[in-house]
Design a protein around this motif. Sequence first.
Motif, mmCIF file in Angstrom:
data_model
loop_
_atom_site.group_PDB
_atom_site.id
_atom_site.type_symbol
_atom_site.label_atom_id
_atom_site.label_comp_id
_atom_site.label_asym_id
_atom_site.label_seq_id
_atom_site.Cartn_x
_atom_site.Cartn_y
_atom_site.Cartn_z
ATOM 1 N N GLU A 20 -1.857 11.856 -15.836
ATOM 2 C CA GLU A 20 -2.203 13.525 -15.257
ATOM 3 C C GLU A 20 -3.374 12.301 -13.879
ATOM 4 O OE1 GLU A 20 -5.352 17.029 -15.970
ATOM 5 O OE2 GLU A 20 -3.136 16.620 -16.976
ATOM 6 N N VAL A 21 -4.197 11.676 -14.692
ATOM 7 C CA VAL A 21 -5.344 11.104 -13.422
ATOM 8 C C VAL A 21 -4.383 9.635 -12.742
ATOM 9 C CG1 VAL A 21 -7.271 9.039 -13.934
ATOM 10 C CG2 VAL A 21 -7.434 10.676 -16.037
ATOM 11 N N ILE A 22 -3.332 8.736 -13.078
ATOM 12 C CA ILE A 22 -2.942 8.097 -12.284
ATOM 13 C C ILE A 22 -2.229 9.339 -11.105
ATOM 14 C CG2 ILE A 22 -0.337 7.346 -11.590
ATOM 15 C CD1 ILE A 22 -1.689 5.652 -14.675
ATOM 16 N N LYS A 23 -1.656 10.759 -11.475
ATOM 17 C CA LYS A 23 -1.001 11.502 -10.227
ATOM 18 C C LYS A 23 -2.201 11.749 -9.600
ATOM 19 C CE LYS A 23 1.682 15.367 -9.278
ATOM 20 N NZ LYS A 23 1.463 14.929 -7.545
ATOM 21 N N LYS A 24 -3.655 12.090 -10.161
ATOM 22 C CA LYS A 24 -4.860 12.376 -9.163
ATOM 23 C C LYS A 24 -5.385 11.508 -8.170
ATOM 24 C CE LYS A 24 -7.074 16.076 -11.967
ATOM 25 N NZ LYS A 24 -7.812 16.044 -12.714
ATOM 26 N N TYR A 25 -5.268 10.213 -8.493
ATOM 27 C CA TYR A 25 -5.501 8.644 -7.396
ATOM 28 C C TYR A 25 -4.061 8.340 -6.429
ATOM 29 C CZ TYR A 25 -9.827 7.664 -10.202
ATOM 30 O OH TYR A 25 -11.002 7.691 -11.249
ATOM 31 N N GLU A 26 -2.800 8.565 -7.158
ATOM 32 C CA GLU A 26 -2.270 9.035 -6.313
ATOM 33 C C GLU A 26 -2.109 9.497 -5.086
ATOM 34 O OE1 GLU A 26 1.316 8.988 -9.016
ATOM 35 O OE2 GLU A 26 1.634 6.558 -9.055
ATOM 36 N N ASP A 27 -2.261 11.046 -4.921
ATOM 37 C CA ASP A 27 -2.989 12.274 -3.943
ATOM 38 C C ASP A 27 -3.791 11.663 -3.455
ATOM 39 O OD1 ASP A 27 -0.478 13.649 -5.255
ATOM 40 O OD2 ASP A 27 -1.410 15.149 -6.579
ATOM 41 N N PHE A 28 -5.507 11.177 -4.411
ATOM 42 C CA PHE A 28 -6.143 11.192 -3.097
ATOM 43 C C PHE A 28 -5.882 10.278 -1.764
ATOM 44 C CE2 PHE A 28 -9.620 8.427 -2.476
ATOM 45 C CZ PHE A 28 -11.046 9.530 -1.840
ATOM 46 N N THR A 31 -3.191 11.699 0.592
ATOM 47 C CA THR A 31 -3.536 12.953 1.207
ATOM 48 C C THR A 31 -5.142 12.346 2.590
ATOM 49 O OG1 THR A 31 -5.485 13.724 -0.657
ATOM 50 C CG2 THR A 31 -2.975 14.614 0.088
ATOM 51 N N ARG A 32 -6.474 11.586 1.117
ATOM 52 C CA ARG A 32 -7.712 11.573 1.866
ATOM 53 C C ARG A 32 -7.055 10.404 2.527
ATOM 54 N NH1 ARG A 32 -11.435 13.045 4.747
ATOM 55 N NH2 ARG A 32 -13.575 11.928 3.612
ATOM 56 N N LEU A 33 -7.502 8.882 2.074
ATOM 57 C CA LEU A 33 -7.129 7.913 2.080
ATOM 58 C C LEU A 33 -6.148 7.216 3.524
ATOM 59 C CD1 LEU A 33 -8.536 5.772 -0.137
ATOM 60 C CD2 LEU A 33 -9.875 6.481 0.957
ATOM 61 N N LYS A 34 -5.361 6.885 3.296
ATOM 62 C CA LYS A 34 -4.037 6.603 4.297
ATOM 63 C C LYS A 34 -4.575 7.960 5.433
ATOM 64 C CE LYS A 34 0.221 5.869 1.399
ATOM 65 N NZ LYS A 34 1.313 6.156 0.783
ATOM 66 N N HIS A 35 -5.043 8.917 5.413
ATOM 67 C CA HIS A 35 -5.922 9.837 6.448
ATOM 68 C C HIS A 35 -6.872 8.585 7.228
ATOM 69 C CE1 HIS A 35 -6.605 12.595 9.551
ATOM 70 N NE2 HIS A 35 -7.857 13.410 9.332
ATOM 71 N N ASP A 36 -7.643 8.701 6.746
ATOM 72 C CA ASP A 36 -8.386 8.373 6.917
ATOM 73 C C ASP A 36 -8.203 6.871 7.516
ATOM 74 O OD1 ASP A 36 -9.978 10.289 6.185
ATOM 75 O OD2 ASP A 36 -11.422 9.033 4.487
ATOM 76 N N LEU A 37 -7.673 6.036 7.204
ATOM 77 C CA LEU A 37 -6.494 4.739 7.563
ATOM 78 C C LEU A 37 -6.372 5.158 9.086
ATOM 79 C CD1 LEU A 37 -6.836 1.714 7.375
ATOM 80 C CD2 LEU A 37 -4.533 2.096 5.650
ATOM 81 N N GLU A 38 -5.939 5.709 9.273
ATOM 82 C CA GLU A 38 -4.604 6.387 10.172
ATOM 83 C C GLU A 38 -6.173 6.362 11.502
ATOM 84 O OE1 GLU A 38 -2.358 9.016 9.442
ATOM 85 O OE2 GLU A 38 -0.845 7.809 8.148
#
Length: 133
Positions: A20-28, A31-38
């Motif tokens: 569950e923790v891994i899934k939360k990090y993958e979602d973060f 959704t967030r880091l890839k968008h910020d990087l772009e």
Amino acid sequence: MSVSAKALSTQRRFPAEVQEVIKKYEDFITTRLKHDLEETLQVRDTIYSRTSEYLKLKTHIDAIRTQELEELETKVDLGSDFYVKAFIPDTSFIYVNIGFGFHLQMTLEEADAFIDEKIYGALMETVKESQEE
């Protein structure tokens, strides 16, 4: 190893809480880091493109000076790689795009100083953007 095979092997090795923790990090990350990087890469590319144009102009100014050209025949890009011939009867002044659709007549020395300031400003903007992340 494919994504689904990787997910299956992860499910087998870790308890449900860890998954569950891994899934939360993958979602973060997705959704967030890839968008910020772009967004950051888009800003960087815009700054680099602008800097590239100023460096091209600086190269042309240096060529006019070193070859001591008083007049110049060249081709001008009107857009979409459509070029027309242009004749410049007096190279002691050039028109520089200063932004917002305005062009200012400058001497070669003034244009050189203006370009240096714009390049320095772009460099500072790049540093600022990288520090914000």
